[in-house]
Every structure is written in structure tokens, then in C-alpha cells.
Design a protein around this motif. Structure first.
Motif, mmCIF file in Angstrom:
data_model
loop_
_atom_site.group_PDB
_atom_site.id
_atom_site.type_symbol
_atom_site.label_atom_id
_atom_site.label_comp_id
_atom_site.label_asym_id
_atom_site.label_seq_id
_atom_site.Cartn_x
_atom_site.Cartn_y
_atom_site.Cartn_z
ATOM 1 N N MET A 1 0.834 -1.189 0.000
ATOM 2 C CA MET A 1 0.000 0.000 0.000
ATOM 3 C C MET A 1 0.876 1.249 0.000
ATOM 4 S SD MET A 1 -2.570 1.420 2.971
ATOM 5 C CE MET A 1 -1.178 2.023 3.931
ATOM 6 N N HIS A 2 0.457 2.260 -0.762
ATOM 7 C CA HIS A 2 1.165 3.530 -0.701
ATOM 8 C C HIS A 2 0.198 4.688 -0.936
ATOM 9 C CE1 HIS A 2 1.316 2.819 -5.103
ATOM 10 N NE2 HIS A 2 1.343 4.153 -5.190
ATOM 11 N N LEU A 3 0.597 5.853 -0.456
ATOM 12 C CA LEU A 3 -0.167 7.083 -0.651
ATOM 13 C C LEU A 3 0.303 7.718 -1.951
ATOM 14 C CD1 LEU A 3 -2.148 9.251 0.449
ATOM 15 C CD2 LEU A 3 -0.181 10.283 1.620
ATOM 16 N N GLU A 4 -0.612 7.818 -2.907
ATOM 17 C CA GLU A 4 -0.258 8.319 -4.236
ATOM 18 C C GLU A 4 -0.272 9.842 -4.284
ATOM 19 O OE1 GLU A 4 -1.067 6.014 -8.304
ATOM 20 O OE2 GLU A 4 -2.870 6.980 -7.498
ATOM 21 N N THR A 5 -1.369 10.441 -3.798
ATOM 22 C CA THR A 5 -1.490 11.898 -3.818
ATOM 23 C C THR A 5 -2.069 12.390 -2.497
ATOM 24 O OG1 THR A 5 -3.717 11.856 -4.792
ATOM 25 C CG2 THR A 5 -1.846 11.965 -6.321
ATOM 26 N N LEU A 6 -1.797 13.656 -2.208
ATOM 27 C CA LEU A 6 -2.287 14.280 -0.984
ATOM 28 C C LEU A 6 -2.691 15.720 -1.300
ATOM 29 C CD1 LEU A 6 -2.612 14.069 2.174
ATOM 30 C CD2 LEU A 6 -0.294 15.019 2.324
ATOM 31 N N LEU A 39 3.306 17.838 7.643
ATOM 32 C CA LEU A 39 2.957 17.027 6.484
ATOM 33 C C LEU A 39 2.835 15.549 6.869
ATOM 34 C CD1 LEU A 39 2.329 17.068 3.507
ATOM 35 C CD2 LEU A 39 4.782 16.979 3.012
ATOM 36 N N LEU A 40 3.757 15.080 7.695
ATOM 37 C CA LEU A 40 3.640 13.713 8.204
ATOM 38 C C LEU A 40 2.342 13.553 8.992
ATOM 39 C CD1 LEU A 40 7.195 12.700 9.521
ATOM 40 C CD2 LEU A 40 6.228 12.430 7.244
ATOM 41 N N ASP A 41 1.988 14.571 9.750
ATOM 42 C CA ASP A 41 0.783 14.501 10.576
ATOM 43 C C ASP A 41 -0.470 14.397 9.713
ATOM 44 O OD1 ASP A 41 -0.435 14.331 13.058
ATOM 45 O OD2 ASP A 41 -0.642 16.489 13.293
ATOM 46 N N ALA A 42 -0.479 15.058 8.580
ATOM 47 C CA ALA A 42 -1.627 14.958 7.669
ATOM 48 C C ALA A 42 -1.780 13.529 7.155
ATOM 49 C CB ALA A 42 -1.451 15.929 6.501
ATOM 50 N N ILE A 43 -0.662 12.886 6.844
ATOM 51 C CA ILE A 43 -0.704 11.485 6.402
ATOM 52 C C ILE A 43 -1.204 10.594 7.534
ATOM 53 C CG2 ILE A 43 0.697 9.553 5.570
ATOM 54 C CD1 ILE A 43 2.588 11.698 4.335
ATOM 55 N N PHE A 48 -5.594 7.411 10.953
ATOM 56 C CA PHE A 48 -6.099 7.254 12.319
ATOM 57 C C PHE A 48 -7.269 8.169 12.670
ATOM 58 C CE2 PHE A 48 -1.867 5.454 12.551
ATOM 59 C CZ PHE A 48 -2.047 4.353 13.376
ATOM 60 N N THR A 49 -7.693 9.013 11.744
ATOM 61 C CA THR A 49 -8.794 9.967 11.933
ATOM 62 C C THR A 49 -8.487 10.994 13.015
ATOM 63 O OG1 THR A 49 -10.140 8.795 13.622
ATOM 64 C CG2 THR A 49 -10.404 8.099 11.307
ATOM 65 N N LYS A 50 -7.234 11.167 13.346
ATOM 66 C CA LYS A 50 -6.828 12.163 14.341
ATOM 67 C C LYS A 50 -5.350 12.477 14.167
ATOM 68 C CE LYS A 50 -5.800 8.752 17.932
ATOM 69 N NZ LYS A 50 -6.096 8.283 19.324
ATOM 70 N N PHE A 69 -9.340 20.620 5.338
ATOM 71 C CA PHE A 69 -9.730 19.524 4.461
ATOM 72 C C PHE A 69 -8.479 18.757 4.072
ATOM 73 C CE2 PHE A 69 -10.188 17.942 0.072
ATOM 74 C CZ PHE A 69 -11.278 17.086 0.221
ATOM 75 N N ILE A 70 -8.551 17.431 4.156
ATOM 76 C CA ILE A 70 -7.458 16.550 3.735
ATOM 77 C C ILE A 70 -8.028 15.506 2.782
ATOM 78 C CG2 ILE A 70 -5.578 15.017 4.452
ATOM 79 C CD1 ILE A 70 -5.807 16.076 7.247
ATOM 80 N N LYS A 71 -7.345 15.280 1.686
ATOM 81 C CA LYS A 71 -7.723 14.191 0.770
ATOM 82 C C LYS A 71 -6.482 13.406 0.380
ATOM 83 C CE LYS A 71 -8.687 14.981 -3.609
ATOM 84 N NZ LYS A 71 -9.421 15.392 -4.835
#
Length: 372
Positions: A1-6, A39-43, A48-50, A69-71
Motif C-alpha cells: 500500500m502507498h499514498l499516491e497523492t495528498l 505534512l507527516l501529521d496529515a498522512i 487514524f482519523t486524528k 480539508f485533507i484528501k
């Protein structure tokens, strides 16, 4: 699994940022206070929804604004999922996966496992039992939905029971223990289940932790994590009965799994008292690496690993050992560092390609991208 975009809007010091990441190693460089950790915290928030670093959602909103807003778009093999969170002052937090809103945030926990290693993690050694319980509860909750629901219900029942104790104290009247029967029964049932799950988990966790600790320090000293609970000596109902006088005097419940602790042992001594700073750091990093491996084993895919400014806190030997793992064991990785030349040199040394982003007061630009 990886985060593609933020995509971030009004999250901490990020007003409006759209980012695309490498599926392997992403390095975030910039001066202290520029926003690397944010930025790490946004990920982390998407998993974790927090927040990992702020005690309330309100603290995550850019100063002067009323929402954030975070996506994030996550990819796992051929599956792509979009996770969004919207927090508005005075309104309910909205958390969605592919436009479907969660009715309970707990339903999201464990879907997108993330492991964070940060400089302040040594608090697990030096501070109280609450942080240690939260660490282990966080791992188990990502593996076991029933455990998470039991823990939520237990804490709700505990809060109500404590409220009733305070109510009797405020009235100055004698406590009617019959009024506590429903709470005591619920706490006993849930507490027994939580105790059994914690006991089983530490058996699984310990050998994995010991493997990583010995790898990091490369010596034969023994290291151990012991689960310590009053339920090992008596039943929950008997324990509640025994502490009734204290409950009345202190206006809170003094027996239960909310009093559990985890003892960190090095050799035959308490790590907190006798472990050096290096030993304490190695101990905590080994626990986080064990967390990573166990999540990987149970989920069938590697969690995202966040390393926040840890190269400043480790000696050369431990950095070298950690780099060995980076080369062979991890999936997507995010590293923050105030010194880009250091991280680039370390990664070049192990011949690992990376994407480097420069962060300056909440603005992110591509610094360097290596292809190998």
C-alpha cells in the motif's frame, strides 16, 4: 500500500497544497518549523482519523480559518481508494472513503496502517502508563475490530461510573452500590475480554520486538516487554469490590484494565532507571519496527512508515542498522530532515532511489528525484 497523492486545505501551515509521492522513499527537507512534521501529521490523520501531535482537531486548522480539508489517494495493488476528512468549527467531523461517510470513525481504523517513529517516542519509557497502553491498544485495534469496540464501550462505561461516584460525593450522601451494578457488570465483561486479548498479543509481540532490538544494538543483552495487570491476580468483580472505599474517597474507579501497564526490562533492570539514552531509543525504535512487522503480517501488505527527524537523534551505528532495513524491509517511506545533503548521502550509500521535496513555510517544491 502507498499514498499516491495528498491534497491539503488549511491544515496547520498548509493553505493549499497538491502533492504526488513516490511509492518508495520520500524525503521532506527544510528548516525547523517549515512544516515537515505537519505534512507527516496529515498522512497520519488519514490513517487514524486524528492528529499524532495535536490534542484536538481545532488545533490543526490554519490560524484565522474555520475549517481544514485533507484528501489522500491510496493504492494497494490494483485497488485505488480516496480518503477525505473535513473538519469545520462548530460542526461534526466528516470522514469518507470513496465518498461514503463513516457513521463511526472506528470503522476506519486499521484500513490504512501507518507507523510513525518520532523523536519524542521516548516518552513511552519515561512517562506514565497511559501512553504505553495507548501504544499497544493502537496496534491491537488495527488488527481486531472487536477489541476496538470493546475498548470504546469500556471507556464509556468507566466515564459514566466515575460520573456517578462524583455525583454521590457532590450530594454528600452514602453510596448506593446497587446503582453501580449495571456498570460493574459491563466493565467486568468487557475488561475480561480486553485483558485476554492484551495477554495474547504480548506473546506475539515480544519475540518480534526482541529480534529488532538485538538487530539494532548488535549485542546479547536481553530486552523484554512485560504486560502487567491486576487481573492476573483476581477477577474483575472481586477487584471492584475490594477498592470500593478508595473509589468513594477518590471519586474514580481504582481497579480495571485502565490501570494496566507495560514494564520495559533491560537485562534484569527497569529500562527507565538503568537504560542509557541510546538503549532507550533503541528499545522504542525496536517496538515501532515490531509494530510494523506485525501489521504487515496480519494485513498482508506493508504499512506506510513515517520517520520524523530521527537521524538527528541516532548515532552512526544505529543509523547504519536502520538503513539496512530501509533497503530491504519497508514499502513506502517518508523521512524528514533539516539537512538534505545528509539524507541524500545516506540513501546514496545504500543505493536506494528517492524523491526529495523541499518545504518552506508550508510550500512544497520538488527538490530532487532519483531513478535507479
Amino acid at each position: 500500500m502507498h499514498l499516491e497523492t495528498l491534497h491539503l486545505l488549511s491544515f496547520k501551515n498548509y493553505l493549499d497544497e497538491n502533492l504526488r509521492f513516490s511509492p518508495r522513499i520520500n524525503v521532506l527537507v527544510g528548516k525547523n518549523g517549515s512544516g515537515k512534521t505537519n505534512l507527516l501529521d496529515a498522512i497520519y490523520y488519514l490513517g487514524f482519523t486524528k492528529s499524532a501531535f495535536s490534542s484536538s482537531d481545532q488545533q490543526c486548522i490554519t490560524q484565522g480559518n474555520s475549517y481544514f480539508f485533507i484528501k489522500g489517494v491510496f493504492k494497494n495493488d490494483s485497488t485505488t481508494k480516496e480518503v477525505t476528512s473535513t473538519v469545520q468549527l462548530g460542526a461534526k467531523k466528516i470522514f469518507r472513503e470513496d465518498s461514503l461517510e463513516y457513521q463511526k470513525l472506528s470503522e476506519h481504523i486499521g484500513k490504512y496502517p501507518i507507523v510513525l517513529i518520532a523523536p519524542d517516542d521516548v516518552y513511552l519509557v519515561n512517562e506514565g502508563s497511559e501512553g504505553r497502553r495507548r501504544f499497544f491498544d493502537g496496534i491491537i485495534s488495527q488488527l481486531d475490530k472487536i477489541y476496538l469496540e470493546n475498548l470504546i464501550q469500556y471507556n464509556q462505561a468507566l466515564k459514566l461510573r466515575n460520573g456517578l461516584l462524583k455525583l454521590y460525593a457532590e450530594r454528600g450522601s452514602a453510596v448506593d452500590w446497587i446503582a453501580f451494578e449495571s456498570y460493574d457488570k459491563l466493565l467486568s465483561t468487557l475488561g475480561d475480554s480486553i485483558f485476554k486479548r492484551r495477554s495474547a498479543f504480548i506473546i506475539e509481540f515480544s519475540p518480534v520486538f526482541q529480534k529488532y532490538y538485538h538487530f539494532l544494538v548488535e549485542n546479547s543483552e536481553s530486552a523484554e516487554v512485560q504486560y502487567n495487570s491486576e487481573l492476573k491476580g483476581k477477577t474483575f468483580s472481586a477487584g471492584l469490590m475490594d477498592v470500593r472505599p478508595r473509589d468513594v474517597a477518590l471519586q474514580r474507579t481504582n481497579f480495571g484494565i485502565h490501570k494496566d501497564d507495560y514494564d520495559f526490562i533491560l537485562g534484569n533492570e527497569a529500562l527507565k532507571r538503568y537504560g542509557s539514552q541510546g538503549q532507550q531509543k533503541s528499545f522504542v525504535i525496536a517496538m515501532k519496527l515490531a509494530q510494523f512487522e506485525i501489521l504487515d503480517l496480519h494485513k498482508g501488505f506493508k504499512p506506510i512508515l513515517l520517520l520524523d527527524d530521527i537521524f538527528d537523534k541516532l548515532d552512526d551505528f544505529r543509523i547504519a542498522r536502520l538503513l539496512e532495513l530501509i533497503k530491504s524491509e519497508f514499502g513506502q517511506l517518508f523521512i524528514t530532515d533539516a539537512r538534505p545533503e545528509r539524507t541524500r548521502g545516506l540513501l546514496n550509500h545504500i543505493n536506494v532511489p528517492s524523491t526529495v521535496f523541499n518545504i518552506d513555510q508550508g510550500k512544497v517544491t520538488l527538490y530532487e528525484q532519483q531513478e535507479k
